[in-house]
Design a protein around this motif. Sequence first.
Motif, mmCIF file in Angstrom:
data_model
loop_
_atom_site.group_PDB
_atom_site.id
_atom_site.type_symbol
_atom_site.label_atom_id
_atom_site.label_comp_id
_atom_site.label_asym_id
_atom_site.label_seq_id
_atom_site.Cartn_x
_atom_site.Cartn_y
_atom_site.Cartn_z
ATOM 1 N N ARG A 1 0.819 4.172 -2.962
ATOM 2 C CA ARG A 1 0.740 5.586 -2.704
ATOM 3 C C ARG A 1 1.776 6.236 -3.280
ATOM 4 O O ARG A 1 1.586 7.432 -3.993
ATOM 5 C CB ARG A 1 0.558 5.749 -1.340
ATOM 6 N N ARG A 2 2.966 5.825 -3.132
ATOM 7 C CA ARG A 2 4.241 6.749 -3.663
ATOM 8 C C ARG A 2 4.149 6.734 -5.319
ATOM 9 O O ARG A 2 4.544 7.417 -5.804
ATOM 10 C CB ARG A 2 5.644 5.960 -3.075
ATOM 11 N N ASP B 1 0.702 -1.263 -0.101
ATOM 12 C CA ASP B 1 -0.140 -0.022 -0.099
ATOM 13 C C ASP B 1 0.939 1.262 0.012
ATOM 14 O O ASP B 1 0.524 2.259 -0.646
ATOM 15 C CB ASP B 1 -0.838 -0.100 1.205
ATOM 16 N N ASN B 2 1.889 1.328 0.696
ATOM 17 C CA ASN B 2 2.703 2.302 0.731
ATOM 18 C C ASN B 2 3.528 2.579 -0.764
ATOM 19 O O ASN B 2 3.732 3.644 -1.135
ATOM 20 C CB ASN B 2 4.029 2.226 1.696
#
Length: 322
Positions: free
Chosen positions: A116-117, A112-113
């Motif tokens: 997002r990035r 998920d990180n």
Amino acid sequence: MQFVKLGSTGLDVSRICVGCMSFGLPDRGPHEWTLDEEASRPLIRQALEAGINFFDTANVYSDGTSEEIVGRALADFARREEIVLATKVNGSMHEGPNGHGLSRKAIMTEIDNSLRRLGTDYVDLYQIHRWDPTTPVEETMEALHDVVKAGKARYVGASSMYAWQFSKAQYTARLNGWTRFVSMQNHYNLLYREEEREMLPLCEDQGVGVLPWSPLARGRLTRDRDVTTARSRTDEFGKTLYRQGDDEIVDAVARIAADRGVPRARVALAWLLHQRAVTAPIVGATKPAHLDDAVAALDLELSEKEIEQLEQPYVPRAISGH
């Protein structure tokens, strides 16, 4: 540009993959030689204009800023459905417990990180950044399977490890009906050919795509032995990969390049592209010429005699890069 299927999948990838460790804020992470966003974007655009559709990054590159820079550039310069975007998980992203590794918690958090990035809903290839001996392989493989089933990754891949470890992971996935790895990103070049013993034959037999990292041996195959760069002076990991005594191989590359009237990088990459198991070398770029040489290497046909001259000086060495 030439395209090829990634292993036994139906996914079309360019025969050159852009390694995005070069792109990231120099003051974030351990690599002070990386390019900031302003310097990175022209190279990403150049790669796209050359027909390259394959980009590989990782959550740990420059503390996540590589993913941010690459994601914004690709959103501005390309159509998402035409791009094959890969990233990786395992390295430390924060201090304390659960900040790294291949546990279910780490994988679910870091996908998920990364998304997002990168500014995207999915990655095409989600790779484990080496083996995690502290987590049961069943936990890792089931978590990766769930990432795919959730639509957050299209395929999963692995990177440098022993062949028995890779076999164990693949067998575990198959036994449980989980998603198997479709690619192996391993350390392979003219100065390091230990992968030819077990990993490359395994990948060929199982229809797994091979994506060599450090195809130019951290630049050692492209310059005179006494020449240093900002990266070579500060790359502590790179200093552990190679050894003294590779002079004959480096000299052979230089001699053939001079005879051909081409840069040394093209010769070293042409040799790698000649290897039957190799799908797409992962080429890092900090200058336009680096991409020019990578693309030009696709059309450089080495003779059997030249290949023999490049390969003959090699001697076995200890495993490195895992």
